[in-house]
Design an enzyme around this catalytic site. Structure first.
Site, PDB file in Angstrom:
ATOM      1  N   TYR A 402       0.847  -1.194   0.000  1.00  0.00           N
ATOM      2  CA  TYR A 402       0.000   0.000   0.000  1.00  0.00           C
ATOM      3  C   TYR A 402       0.884   1.246   0.000  1.00  0.00           C
ATOM      4  CZ  TYR A 402       1.006   0.547   5.013  1.00  0.00           C
ATOM      5  OH  TYR A 402       1.629   0.723   6.218  1.00  0.00           O
ATOM      6  N   CYS A 403       0.283   2.369  -0.432  1.00  0.00           N
ATOM      7  CA  CYS A 403       0.954   3.668  -0.390  1.00  0.00           C
ATOM      8  C   CYS A 403      -0.116   4.734  -0.171  1.00  0.00           C
ATOM      9  CB  CYS A 403       1.768   3.915  -1.661  1.00  0.00           C
ATOM     10  SG  CYS A 403       0.796   3.919  -3.175  1.00  0.00           S
ATOM     11  N   THR A 404       0.200   5.987  -0.401  1.00  0.00           N
ATOM     12  CA  THR A 404      -0.728   7.072  -0.072  1.00  0.00           C
ATOM     13  C   THR A 404      -1.977   7.050  -0.939  1.00  0.00           C
ATOM     14  OG1 THR A 404       1.160   8.434   0.567  1.00  0.00           O
ATOM     15  CG2 THR A 404      -0.936   9.565   0.219  1.00  0.00           C
ATOM     16  N   GLY A 406      -2.010   5.095  -4.122  1.00  0.00           N
ATOM     17  CA  GLY A 406      -2.045   3.905  -4.970  1.00  0.00           C
ATOM     18  C   GLY A 406      -1.068   3.902  -6.115  1.00  0.00           C
ATOM     19  N   ILE A 432      -4.155   4.750   0.954  1.00  0.00           N
ATOM     20  CA  ILE A 432      -4.649   5.094   2.293  1.00  0.00           C
ATOM     21  C   ILE A 432      -5.772   6.121   2.198  1.00  0.00           C
ATOM     22  CG2 ILE A 432      -3.964   5.977   4.554  1.00  0.00           C
ATOM     23  CD1 ILE A 432      -1.044   5.185   3.723  1.00  0.00           C
TER      24      ILE A 432
END
Length: 828
Positions: A402-404, A406, A432
């Site tokens: 996952y990241c901020t 996508g 997120i």
């Protein structure tokens, strides 16, 4: 990215230079246009003042525009009706195109419309003035061809002959009317029809999205212009990157027209269905009052919004990944919806590998429970970490990332599946941001599994999701999740700092930066500044707080060095030594400097800056033969390439923000390899600069001393940051005659204190063979250095150099304990 593709796609530096070049050309075009108008007006004025009774070189044309065109084009009072003077020899009296062009020059708004021309004889008052746009007997004729234009001005001549007693020159009335057969203007797009006024929205919505269209973006510059034009009606703000590979956007939009904005994005083919997971919308809009203060405070401490304008910038990549080849971004694992992700982590988190694919400053303040941060400072460092972390796992291992928002996980997913062969990679759809919104809107009773603050890439820098404080305050060591940038613009360090320390340190990272912020940079030397109550931890902080700020160019060079040559990042000169080098170069007679050991160009630019100061005083352009000139030599090819890129940026843009932006762009692209062994540049049109790649700098200097380069005049200053085992040889080459260094010139030798170990070398002749039994008072770092055989050997070399040069009767020596020690040697 493949070598072939890399050659086709401009680097960020080239894109910045192209944009700056376009801006320069536009400014030049505006300047030329103004000059042409001024020259034309002066020319007409001269003709008016010089005409006589026998020569009538100009026509006076009364122009009037119909009411419909006035309203449609929103003409100014000057443009509704006016008088134009046309020379009798111009194209305007012979062709319809020439006449239209002449009218456009005065009635600028007419360029946007389709209109018809007609003409008639003017009504002349007894005093010869034409005060009305009416025509004699209301008679007019059409002007539809070149012949009509010729006939019109011939009629003006005949009318003048009849009325020569009252008219000063041939005159005519030209009427401009809307073309009834012109195509109507296209209707506004559906998404703009009946759209509310964006400025009436009481709230602002933060959003983000990205797109990797399969065919890419054919012309990023044109597409960037399209986005600017399409989004202007929405009063949207933000930062958008456009590249061949796609689009990456972080924006703010008035909430009342959010649906209209989304419809606009859907209508753009490169976005539309290719916006993976649609548009990520923050769950809670900000009031306009909250938005105005939600960003990082301005330099003066004033509140600031997250975005201040709509900035659409063309980049080499929308996320700089550092890969050698482009991957298929459409094949990047399973894009798992947020609710499904939430349930999977609740039920199966012990049976999968959960990776936080963000950088350290992001994971420090917030992360999913049980996640493993990659621990990177830059996204491009992720691949080596992934290779090491996953090397022993079966290829069917469930891997979740996952990241901020996508976008980074698209690239991680493509790499893990295509390059590493894993079959079961899952990424959080929308990142997120989407998870936060989905939990709040669709599962409000669920406890979020993400704890802390989600770092975001706008002026807010972070959006709290839970009240957990996972970070550590840089100043006091307490728990916090507040992220900010140091308010000292010349530092701008990203940091984690609690509310109390942020208040007491005025949003800065240290006592020195706080004092710099309080003191400012505009205090007159003749005025007495107010006494501040800022305290300093040590003399180094105090000295920094009372010194002139370092241009931001140097900070970008420092960041680039850490990114591009991390193993040697400790070798750059740094603020204090760099400022000293610039000052010493500024004090030289002609600004002629030789540097031995360029590395990535930090000290080189300092020396060039100093030589530039000399050039401003001398008013002379430097060359190899005379005047301000900097010659620098480097052995390492990689360092030479990086230094050349840095110095080229400074040579073109100076020490301004444009130079800093150009240098900053290198961190997202490959620095080009320099095939030539010599690169010649000019700084500020006054300082000659020559970068030279050499295999042996000492041999090159000795060659100059032996007269091999007759066109090269001697230098005022030689900075030696080269092979530490041959320092006496370098100095000898400068002192043996005056071909290298002038009498009274300076030799600056770096690292003469060698991490403080010269003190041990001076005490102990057998220091080079010292054992591991060191005195108990030594700190851990010094003790470790003492165990290092090479460090001990070089410390002995340095001590012997210092002792020998101090006894040399041909020079005067001053050792300055700045950084790792500088020896300032003046040739008598």
């Amino acid at each position: 990215m493949s070598a072939q593709m890399s050659n086709l796609i401009p680097s960020n530096q080239e894109l910045v230079q192209q944009r700056l070049q376009v801006a320069r050309e536009k400014r030049a075009a505006r300047t030329r246009s103004i000059q042409q108008i001024q020259e034309r007006n002066m020319h007409l004025k001269n003709i008016l003042h010089s005409e006589n009774n026998t020569t009538v070189p100009m026509y006076a044309v009364k122009v009037t525009v119909c009411d419909e065109l006035r309203d449609e084009l929103k003409l100014s009072g000057r443009e509704k009706r006016g008088r134009v003077f046309i020379e009798s020899e111009s194209d305007a009296v012979r062709s319809l195109k020439g006449l239209r062009f002449e009218l456009h020059a005065f009635f600028r708004a007419l360029r946007k419309g389709s209109f018809l021309l007609s003409a008639g004889y003017p009504l002349v008052e007894e005093d010869g003035t034409i005060s009305s746009s009416k025509t004699v007997d209301d008679v007019v004729w059409k002007i539809e061809s070149d012949q009509d234009v010729i006939d019109t001005f011939q009629k003006a001549d005949r009318f003048f002959q009849v009325n020569a007693s009252t008219l000063k020159r041939p005159s005519i009335v030209i009427k401009v009317q809307k073309d009834p057969n012109a195509a109507p203007p296209p209707p506004p797009p559906a998404y703009l029809q009946n759209m509310p006024d964006p400025s009436s929205s009481p709230t602002i919505t933060m959003l983000s999205f990205y797109s990797f269209p399969p065919g890419g973006v054919e012309n990023p510059e044109d597409f960037a212009n399209l986005l600017r034009k399409s989004w202007k009606p929405f009063q949207a703000l933000g930062r958008i990157y456009v590249a061949k590979e796609g689009i990456n956007a972080q924006m703010s939009v008035p909430t009342n027209i959010l649906d209209n904005f989304m419809a606009c994005c859907q209508s753009i083919p490169e976005l539309g269905s290719y916006m993976e997971n649609g548009i990520n919308i923050d769950p809670i809009p900000l009031t306009r009052e909250e938005f105005a203060t939600a960003g990082t405070p301005a330099a003066g401490g004033e509140p600031a919004p997250p975005f201040t304008g709509l900035h659409v910038r063309v980049r080499r990549q929308i996320v700089a990944d550092g890969l050698d080849e482009a991957l298929d971004w459409q094949s990047a694992g399973y894009d798992m919806p947020p609710l499904e992700w939430h349930q999977k982590l609740k039920e199966e988190k012990d049976n999968l590998v959960l990776l936080d694919c963000r950088n350290t400053y992001e994971t420090d303040v917030g992360r999913f429970e049980g996640a493993e941060p990659l621990g990177t400072e830059n996204f491009r460092d992720s691949w080596a970490v992934l290779e090491d972390r996953l090397k022993d796992l079966p290829k069917d291992t469930p891997i979740y990332g996952y990241c901020t928002g996508g976008i980074r996980c698209v690239k991680v997913g493509a790499y893990v599946t295509q390059k590493m062969g894993f079959k079961n990679f899952t990424r959080l759809a929308g990142g997120i941001v989407a998870y936060d919104r989905t939990i709040q809107e669709e599962a409000p009773t669920e406890e979020p599994l993400f704890k802390g603050t989600n770092f975001v890439f706008d002026g807010r820098l972070g959006r709290p999701i839970t009240e957990d404080s996972l970070g550590t305050c840089l100043t006091c060591g307490g728990e916090t999740s507040l992220v900010s940038n140091c308010r000292n613009e010349n530092c701008h360090k990203r940091m984690i700092q609690c509310e109390n320390c942020r208040t007491s340190f005025l949003g800065t990272c240290s006592d020195a930066c706080r004092h710099r912020l309080v003191r400012g940079t505009s205090v007159s030397i003749t005025s007495r500044p107010e006494e501040s109550k800022v305290s300093f931890k040590n003399l180094e902080d105090y000295s920094s707080g009372h010194s002139s700020p370092t241009p931001s160019v140097y900070k970008e060079v420092e960041f680039n060095t850490k990114s591009l040559i991390p193993s040697g990042s400790h070798m750059i000169s740094g603020d204090a030594q760099g400022r000293l080098l610039a000052q010493l170069a500024s004090m030289t007679r002609e600004g002629r400097v030789m540097e031995l050991g360029t590395f990535t160009g930090y000290s080189t630019i300092c020396l060039i800056e100093g030589a530039g100061n000399v050039a401003k005083v001398m008013g002379q352009k430097g060359t190899r033969e005379s005047g301000p000139f900097v010659l620098t030599m480097e052995r390492d090819s990689r360092a030479f390439d990086v230094a050349t890129a840095h110095v080229k940026a400074v040579a073109e843009h100076g020490l301004s923000e444009a130079g800093a932006e150009s240098i900053c762009s290198f961190r997202e692209a490959d620095v080009p390899s320099i095939l030539s062994s010599t690169v010649s540049l000019v700084y500020e049109e006054s300082v000659g600069v020559e970068l030279r790649r050499v295999s042996d700098a000492l041999a090159a200097v000795e060659s100059i001393a032996n007269g091999a380069e007759d066109d090269l005049s001697p230098f005022d200053l030689v900075f030696v940051d080269a092979d530490k085992t041959r320092l006496l040889d370098y100095v000898e080459a400068c002192l043996s005659n005056d071909r290298v260094l002038k009498k009274g010139g300076l030799i600056i030798v770096d690292n003469v204190l060698w991490k403080g170990l010269v003190l041990d070398a001076s005490r102990n002749d057998s220091f080079s063979t010292a054992s591991d039994n060191e005195d108990e008072e030594a700190d851990e770092e010094t003790a470790e250095l003492r165990k290092n055989r090479r460090a001990r050997k070089l410390a002995n070399k340095m001590h012997r150099f210092n002792a020998a040069i101090a006894q040399d009767k041909r020079v005067e020596v001053l050792v300055i304990p700045v950084r790792d020690g500088l020896s300032v040697i003046r040739k008598k």
